[in-house]
Design an enzyme around this catalytic site. Structure first.
Site, PDB file in Angstrom:
ATOM      1  N   ALA A  19      -5.696  -8.240  13.081  1.00 14.31           N
ATOM      2  CA  ALA A  19      -6.367  -7.686  11.718  1.00 14.31           C
ATOM      3  C   ALA A  19      -6.130  -6.155  11.418  1.00 14.31           C
ATOM      4  O   ALA A  19      -6.562  -5.791  10.308  1.00 14.31           O
ATOM      5  CB  ALA A  19      -7.712  -8.168  11.734  1.00 14.31           C
ATOM      6  N   ALA A  20      -6.221  -5.288  12.569  1.00 15.21           N
ATOM      7  CA  ALA A  20      -6.309  -4.038  12.133  1.00 15.21           C
ATOM      8  C   ALA A  20      -5.229  -3.319  11.653  1.00 15.21           C
ATOM      9  O   ALA A  20      -3.924  -3.752  11.735  1.00 15.21           O
ATOM     10  CB  ALA A  20      -6.655  -2.983  13.781  1.00 15.21           C
ATOM     11  N   GLY A  68      -7.198  -3.516   8.904  1.00 17.25           N
ATOM     12  CA  GLY A  68      -8.174  -4.254   8.009  1.00 17.25           C
ATOM     13  C   GLY A  68      -7.895  -4.517   6.424  1.00 17.25           C
ATOM     14  O   GLY A  68      -8.361  -4.911   5.747  1.00 17.25           O
ATOM     15  N   GLY A  69      -6.437  -4.284   6.136  1.00 18.90           N
ATOM     16  CA  GLY A  69      -5.913  -4.548   5.099  1.00 18.90           C
ATOM     17  C   GLY A  69      -6.193  -6.260   4.415  1.00 18.90           C
ATOM     18  O   GLY A  69      -6.736  -6.475   3.486  1.00 18.90           O
ATOM     19  N   GLU A  78      -8.873  -8.127  16.357  1.00 19.51           N
ATOM     20  CA  GLU A  78      -7.798  -7.098  16.622  1.00 19.51           C
ATOM     21  C   GLU A  78      -7.690  -6.893  18.249  1.00 19.51           C
ATOM     22  O   GLU A  78      -8.934  -6.586  18.688  1.00 19.51           O
ATOM     23  CB  GLU A  78      -8.041  -5.843  15.949  1.00 19.51           C
ATOM     24  CG  GLU A  78      -7.195  -4.839  16.789  1.00 19.51           C
ATOM     25  CD  GLU A  78      -5.620  -4.947  16.417  1.00 19.51           C
ATOM     26  OE1 GLU A  78      -5.424  -5.404  15.487  1.00 19.51           O
ATOM     27  OE2 GLU A  78      -5.028  -4.706  17.668  1.00 19.51           O
ATOM     28  N   ARG A  93      -7.974   0.186  18.032  1.00 21.75           N
ATOM     29  CA  ARG A  93      -7.711  -0.476  16.701  1.00 21.75           C
ATOM     30  C   ARG A  93      -8.770  -1.118  16.290  1.00 21.75           C
ATOM     31  O   ARG A  93      -9.079  -1.176  14.844  1.00 21.75           O
ATOM     32  CB  ARG A  93      -6.329  -1.120  16.545  1.00 21.75           C
ATOM     33  CG  ARG A  93      -5.310   0.054  16.852  1.00 21.75           C
ATOM     34  CD  ARG A  93      -3.957  -0.718  16.853  1.00 21.75           C
ATOM     35  NE  ARG A  93      -3.501  -1.630  15.697  1.00 21.75           N
ATOM     36  CZ  ARG A  93      -2.928  -0.969  14.574  1.00 21.75           C
ATOM     37  NH1 ARG A  93      -2.753   0.371  14.685  1.00 21.75           N
ATOM     38  NH2 ARG A  93      -2.704  -1.755  13.636  1.00 21.75           N
ATOM     39  N   ASP A 115      -0.777 -11.874  10.737  1.00 24.21           N
ATOM     40  CA  ASP A 115       0.300 -10.623  10.405  1.00 24.21           C
ATOM     41  C   ASP A 115       0.557 -10.110  11.436  1.00 24.21           C
ATOM     42  O   ASP A 115       0.053  -9.057  12.011  1.00 24.21           O
ATOM     43  CB  ASP A 115      -0.835  -9.795   9.498  1.00 24.21           C
ATOM     44  CG  ASP A 115      -0.054  -8.736   8.659  1.00 24.21           C
ATOM     45  OD1 ASP A 115       1.070  -9.132   8.248  1.00 24.21           O
ATOM     46  OD2 ASP A 115      -0.685  -7.910   8.423  1.00 24.21           O
ATOM     47  N   CYS A 150       6.361  -7.416   8.584  1.00 24.56           N
ATOM     48  CA  CYS A 150       6.952  -6.466   7.660  1.00 24.56           C
ATOM     49  C   CYS A 150       8.506  -6.084   8.081  1.00 24.56           C
ATOM     50  O   CYS A 150       8.751  -4.895   8.339  1.00 24.56           O
ATOM     51  CB  CYS A 150       6.245  -5.405   7.441  1.00 24.56           C
ATOM     52  SG  CYS A 150       5.718  -4.655   8.873  1.00 24.56           S
TER      53      CYS A 150
HETATM   54  N1  SAM Z   1      -3.059  -7.319   9.318  1.00 22.65           N
HETATM   55  C1  SAM Z   1      -3.335  -5.904   9.303  1.00 22.65           C
HETATM   56  C2  SAM Z   1      -3.664  -5.327   8.068  1.00 22.65           C
HETATM   57  O1  SAM Z   1      -3.347  -5.795   7.073  1.00 22.65           O
HETATM   58  O2  SAM Z   1      -4.140  -4.203   8.125  1.00 22.65           O
HETATM   59  C3  SAM Z   1      -2.152  -5.075  10.145  1.00 22.65           C
HETATM   60  C4  SAM Z   1      -1.812  -5.893  11.476  1.00 22.65           C
HETATM   61  S1  SAM Z   1      -0.118  -5.060  12.199  1.00 22.65           S
HETATM   62  C5  SAM Z   1       1.056  -5.727  11.261  1.00 22.65           C
HETATM   63  C6  SAM Z   1      -0.394  -6.125  13.526  1.00 22.65           C
HETATM   64  C7  SAM Z   1      -1.553  -6.029  14.733  1.00 22.65           C
HETATM   65  O3  SAM Z   1      -1.435  -6.831  15.564  1.00 22.65           O
HETATM   66  C8  SAM Z   1      -1.669  -4.524  15.049  1.00 22.65           C
HETATM   67  O4  SAM Z   1      -3.009  -4.370  14.712  1.00 22.65           O
HETATM   68  C9  SAM Z   1      -1.628  -4.667  16.530  1.00 22.65           C
HETATM   69  O5  SAM Z   1      -2.600  -3.868  17.370  1.00 22.65           O
HETATM   70  C10 SAM Z   1      -1.957  -6.303  16.786  1.00 22.65           C
HETATM   71  N2  SAM Z   1      -1.292  -6.696  18.028  1.00 22.65           N
HETATM   72  C11 SAM Z   1      -0.411  -6.076  18.854  1.00 22.65           C
HETATM   73  N3  SAM Z   1      -0.086  -7.029  19.966  1.00 22.65           N
HETATM   74  C12 SAM Z   1      -0.795  -8.048  19.758  1.00 22.65           C
HETATM   75  C13 SAM Z   1      -0.679  -9.364  20.590  1.00 22.65           C
HETATM   76  N4  SAM Z   1      -0.154  -9.430  21.755  1.00 22.65           N
HETATM   77  N5  SAM Z   1      -1.475 -10.411  20.026  1.00 22.65           N
HETATM   78  C14 SAM Z   1      -2.177 -10.296  18.843  1.00 22.65           C
HETATM   79  N6  SAM Z   1      -2.285  -8.845  18.051  1.00 22.65           N
HETATM   80  C15 SAM Z   1      -1.502  -7.976  18.413  1.00 22.65           C
END
Ligand code: SAM
Length: 462
Positions: free
Chosen positions: A113-114, A116-117, A136, A141, A180, A233
């Site tokens: 979630a980080a 937070g969008g 998260e 984060r 996400d 993305c």
């Molecule tokens: N959903 C967020 C938003 O809209 O602001 C953006 C999320 S970003 C694309 C992916 C997130 O997954 C990051 O914050 C990252 O730290 C986290 N992440 C990294 N490794 C992960 C793991 N093994 N399991 C779950 N989350 C993970």
């Protein structure tokens, strides 16, 4: 294939792959990377900020800006009146509206979630009696996530900092899970030079494996007929279609076909049974994005929530003092954690309590006040709450430079000649608290949230 691609330095293997996929459209795709990325925001409908700007076509809350302002120097950004978010990713709104009844109380997990969008977007879409668990895995984060959630002002949320596998404790609990996923970020190349530099086939494979693990880990937490929304993305099929097909090979999954307005220019992807939607920057006013919605068509074990523990509540006297602070106070319960008093929607109390015991969340509900002897010191999160009864408090309207000074936690030159805690506001948005001490006023803006930039100074990384 043409050799006259406009100037943008793609990784070679990426370029070859995309030229093959896009064929005649490759030049347009490459050209789009020589243009500035569009700037978009998503407004907070609870804070009644409605700019007169062109809409992001697939979102009620999304707007395009003509240029990129210095958001750090806009006080209402810090008040949670809007969130800066890439336009394509706002399509989550369509995926949700077209798959679930948003008037119902839903249990929703935003797993990655980080910052937070998606979580703040989800909060604007869900009913007040729905519960969002915003998770998260990376601690630093998760802190930023919690800050952004507090700015958004909703009390029906828990912020956790757990590995996806931890959610297997909540078997069959969620109506909706949003993944996400962390990805190779091909869709962000024009915005994020690092994503382009760090791109490699090896990294794509690592991302794909990690995404598959995340999906498998969280699948048991989805209830029968629950909806999983998967997004990245990136364009590459290993991280998108292949992962969805792998999930469908293992479980009973029904992909949902979403209605698209042809003018949106979003590409529908079908791969075996998987259905997804791809956004290209030369076709939409937004960045590269992929999203898919699917339904769990198999019976799921259901966790029975049991929580009849005695929560630590403040004294009746304190609660009576707090009630007039809050709009719709009959909908809330107050709990006390050491000296902190937190407000939680009554209908979610048992669930939030149960989940808190399993996950030790970073935050939940809305922190209202800290009890210092018999004094109630208002919490910053409460100033930003959508349920604060602003009329109950002494409020001072600031001009722009005063508002920025407040957000910098500078000494304030305002004095109301009163002795009380008061709100400071800018353009009808609460910014936070001050302590009026009669002849001077203390700035109570949280030290770790303060901005380190002055009006008129060029932005530098903070
Ligand atoms: N959903 C967020 C938003 O809209 O602001 C953006 C999320 S970003 C694309 C992916 C997130 O997954 C990051 O914050 C990252 O730290 C986290 N992440 C990294 N490794 C992960 C793991 N093994 N399991 C779950 N989350 C993970």
């Amino acid at each position: 294939m043409n050799n006259q691609s406009p100037h943008f330095s793609f990784p070679k293997a990426f370029e070859t792959r995309m030229e093959n996929i896009l064929d005649a459209d490759w030049t347009k795709f490459a050209q789009a990377h020589t243009q500035a990325a569009p700037v978009s925001i998503r407004v907070n409908p609870k804070k009644k900020f409605s700019p007169e700007l062109p809409h992001v076509p697939w979102s009620d809350f999304g707007f395009y800006l003509q240029e990129r302002p210095i958001f750090t120097l806009d006080p209402i950004f810090h008040a949670g009146a809007y969130y800066v978010q890439e336009a394509s990713s706002l399509f989550l709104e369509q995926a949700l509206k077209q798959t679930v009844d948003l008037t119902q109380p839903l249990r929703v997990l935003d797993l990655c979630a980080a910052p937070g969008g998606k979580s703040t977007h989800l909060l604007s879409l869900l009913s007040n009696d729905s519960l969002l668990i915003s998770n998260e895995v990376i601690r630093a984060r998760a802190q930023i996530l919690w800050e952004n959630i507090q700015k958004w002002g909703h009390p029906n949320v828990i912020v956790t900092n757990s590995d996806p596998s931890a959610f297997q404790q909540l078997k069959g609990y969620f109506d909706v899970i949003v993944v996400d996923a962390p990805c190779s970020g091909e869709g962000l190349f024009r915005k994020d030079a690092d994503a382009c530099k760090e791109w490699s086939e090896e990294n794509i494979n690592l991302c794909a494996q990690r995404q598959r693990r995340i999906l498998n880990d969280v699948w048991p937490a989805l209830k029968e007929n629950g909806v999983l929304i998967y997004s990245t993305c990136t364009y590459n099929a290993n991280e998108n279609e292949a992962n969805l097909n792998a999930l469908a090979d293992e479980y009973n999954v029904e992909f949902v076909s979403l209605k698209l307005n042809p003018e949106w220019n979003i590409e529908t992807i079908s791969s075996n049974n998987a259905i997804g939607y791809r956004f290209y920057p030369h076709r939409v006013q937004g960045e590269g994005f992929f999203i898919s919605a699917m339904i769990k068509k198999e019976s799921a074990d259901r966790l029975k929530l049991k929580s009849n523990s005695k929560l630590n509540t403040p004294s009746t006297k304190i609660i009576e003092r707090l009630k007039p602070w809050t709009l719709a106070s009959e909908q809330f319960r107050w709990i006390q954690q050491q000296d902190l008093i937190i407000q939680i929607p009554e209908s979610l109390l048992n669930e939030i309590d149960f989940i808190s015991k399993l996950f030790f969340p970073l935050g939940k509900g809305t922190a209202v006040a800290e009890l210092k002897h018999d004094k109630l010191v208002p919490e910053h999160a409460f100033a930003l709450s959508n349920f604060i009864n602003t009329d109950f408090f002494q409020a001072t309207d600031l001009n722009e430079s005063e508002a920025i000074a407040y957000l910098r936690k500078d000494v304030l030159a305002i004095s109301e000649g009163l002795k009380c805690f008061g709100l400071v506001r800018y353009k009808n948005q609460n910014l936070g608290w001050v302590n009026h001490l009669g002849n001077r006023t203390n700035n109570l803006y949280p030290a770790n949230w303060r901005i380190r930039m002055s009006a008129g100074i060029n932005p530098s990384p903070e």
